[in-house]
Design a protein around this motif. Structure first.
Motif: not given
Length: 130
Positions: A38-42, A44-57, A92-99
């Protein structure tokens, strides 16, 4: 005397209500479930610019493996209260990979490198699911 009591109670109530509002701040969650992971990317609602590297990856990783798996990987978007995650707002942002319900990889912070995120996905999810 009675006015002072009511004023004091009103101030205490206002403080408590204000504290509850701030603690109930919502965060965006983008999730996917490849193989047994399971992959979760948490984010900020108000600042999506901070997670652009995560979303692109995540998108690059999805496109790379879309044809190699029989299952199409789909991302789901939802919102939860920040009090329901194990990260502080400034992490945040935070990417969590769980098993099996346990985190096996965590990357957090707005300065994370896109290549590092893709490499973590490859190393964790792809190499273990083969």
């Amino acid at each position: 005397m009675m006015k002072s009591l009511y004023l004091g109670l009103g101030i205490i109530t206002l403080i408590l209500m204000t504290g509850c509002v701030f603690n109930d701040e919502k965060v965006e969650v983008i999730s996917a479930e490849p193989s047994d992971y399971k992959i979760y990317l948490y984010n900020h609602l108000e600042d999506k610019e901070q997670s652009k590297h995560y979303l692109s990856a995540l998108l690059d990783w999805k496109l790379k493996h879309e044809n190699s798996d029989n299952d199409t990987l789909s991302f789901k978007e939802s919102k939860i209260g920040i009090k329901d995650i194990k990260f502080e707002k400034d992490q945040l942002p935070a990417l969590v990979i769980s098993k099996n319900g346990k985190a096996v990889e965590i990357i957090y912070g707005k300065h994370s490198d896109e290549e590092e995120i893709r490499a973590t996905l490859e190393r964790t999810v792809v190499s273990h699911s083969k």
